[in-house]
Design a protein around this motif. Structure first.
Motif, short mmCIF file in Angstrom:
data_model
loop_
_atom_site.label_atom_id
_atom_site.label_comp_id
_atom_site.label_asym_id
_atom_site.label_seq_id
_atom_site.Cartn_x
_atom_site.Cartn_y
_atom_site.Cartn_z
N ALA A 12 0.87 -1.29 0.05
CA ALA A 12 -0.02 -0.02 -0.03
C ALA A 12 0.87 1.35 0.03
CB ALA A 12 -1.07 0.03 1.22
N ARG A 13 1.92 1.36 0.65
CA ARG A 13 2.62 2.57 0.99
C ARG A 13 3.40 2.68 -0.46
NH1 ARG A 13 7.86 4.51 1.46
NH2 ARG A 13 7.92 6.36 2.84
N SER A 14 4.10 1.49 -1.06
CA SER A 14 4.77 1.59 -2.44
C SER A 14 3.75 2.32 -3.39
CB SER A 14 5.06 0.43 -2.64
OG SER A 14 5.69 0.40 -4.15
N THR A 15 2.49 1.63 -3.37
CA THR A 15 1.46 2.27 -4.42
C THR A 15 1.32 3.72 -4.16
OG1 THR A 15 0.63 -0.01 -4.65
CG2 THR A 15 -0.77 1.90 -5.34
N LEU A 16 0.87 3.94 -2.85
CA LEU A 16 0.69 5.37 -2.45
C LEU A 16 1.84 6.39 -2.96
CD1 LEU A 16 -1.39 5.53 0.74
CD2 LEU A 16 -2.29 6.34 -1.46
N HIS A 17 2.96 6.05 -2.70
CA HIS A 17 3.95 6.98 -3.10
C HIS A 17 4.23 6.93 -4.38
CE1 HIS A 17 8.11 7.79 -3.53
NE2 HIS A 17 8.40 8.26 -2.25
N GLY A 18 3.89 5.88 -5.13
CA GLY A 18 3.81 6.21 -6.69
C GLY A 18 2.90 7.16 -7.19
N TRP A 19 1.71 7.15 -6.40
CA TRP A 19 0.54 8.01 -7.00
C TRP A 19 1.07 9.40 -6.57
CZ3 TRP A 19 -4.32 5.06 -4.37
CH2 TRP A 19 -4.47 3.98 -5.19
N PHE A 20 1.43 9.62 -5.41
CA PHE A 20 2.03 11.27 -4.98
C PHE A 20 3.10 11.56 -5.97
CE2 PHE A 20 -0.16 10.36 -0.74
CZ PHE A 20 -0.92 11.45 -0.91
N SER A 21 4.07 10.80 -6.29
CA SER A 21 5.13 10.92 -7.37
C SER A 21 4.57 11.58 -8.58
CB SER A 21 6.16 9.95 -7.53
OG SER A 21 6.71 9.36 -6.20
N SER A 22 3.74 10.75 -9.23
CA SER A 22 3.03 11.18 -10.56
C SER A 22 2.04 12.31 -10.41
CB SER A 22 2.31 9.75 -10.96
OG SER A 22 3.44 8.94 -11.06
#
Length: 259
Positions: free
Chosen positions: A61-71
């Motif tokens: 979940a953290r990895s996915t959210l981090h990708g969303w915030f990065s993009s």
């Protein structure tokens, strides 16, 4: 003094006491788990179950959210949000009371949503009569974290695009009374009481539903916007049950489920 006496004396000295590992984990570990030893199941719902003694959201979940915030953290068209599933009245009121006592700026709104067969949502602001027509689109598979059979937190990435007035038939109505709490212009809690039904009359006579959402709203901060890692951990800290007002609501919901 004999060797035996010296050994006995040393044996009677209390061993140094280290703090229990569980306390260290509770206060100092970050709000996510180490990567799983095996990849998560390839399920279209992407639903993961938390260990009952370790209520964190997990590395995936953290990895996915981090990708969303990065993009998307600077894109005003995109919504990064989480929604609590299984909220009852007691939990809802507990969260509402705790947020009213905090540093959050509150805003009230009452609206009527009319969902059209075309997929367009028409929202009427009851105070002003203003109408808006929006079409919502998903941009990634949501992630659902199951905390219990009745309680879950869902993270989603979506957008809402304004569109022309729609004259297709209305298939559902949602009367909403929402209180929004915003802090530092970055995240907003939205607590909503909802009556819904296939017709306006059914919605008016339906039992109340309770919804709690956490939405990122910091796109307008520009250069003052923190980095994606900070935004990810901030959202997880606010959404996880034991770290903020949801602590109270989770305990109430699990101990006193709605009939």
């Amino acid at each position: 003094m004999s060797h035996t006496a010296r050994v006995g004396r040393r044996a009677r000295r209390p061993a140094p006491r280290n703090p229990p590992l569980s306390l260290f984990c509770f206060f100092f570990l970050p709000p996510f788990l180490p990567p799983p030893t095996s990849p998560p199941p390839a399920s279209p719902s992407r639903c993961f179950t938390l260990h009952p003694m370790n209520p964190f959201f997990g590395a995936h979940a953290r990895s996915t959210l981090h990708g969303w915030f990065s993009s998307y953290s600077r894109d005003p068209r995109i919504e990064i949000e989480s929604r609590v599933r299984g909220v009852n009245k007691q939990g809802f009121e507990a969260v509402l009371e705790r947020l009213r006592e905090g540093p959050w700026t509150a805003r009230e709104a009452e609206t009527l949503d009319r969902m059209h067969a075309s997929g367009v949502r028409e929202t009427i602001e009851l105070a002003s009569g203003k109408r808006t027509f929006l079409r919502k689109a998903k941009h990634a598979q949501p992630i659902t974290i199951e905390i219990s059979a009745e309680f879950a937190v869902r993270f989603a990435l979506a957008s809402e695009v304004e569109c022309p007035p729609d004259d297709s038939r209305v298939i559902s109505y949602r009367h909403k009374r929402r209180t929004s709490f915003v802090h530092k212009g970055m995240f907003a809690f939205e607590l909503t009481r909802v009556n819904q039904g296939a017709s306006k009359a059914q919605a008016q006579n339906s039992p109340l539903l309770y919804e709690i959402e956490l939405e990122f709203c910091g796109q307008q901060l520009g250069d003052a916007l923190p980095n994606p890692g900070y935004l990810t951990d901030s959202m997880l800290m606010k959404a996880r049950p034991r770290s903020h007002p949801l602590t109270v609501s989770l305990a109430l919901m699990l101990a006193n489920p709605s009939p």
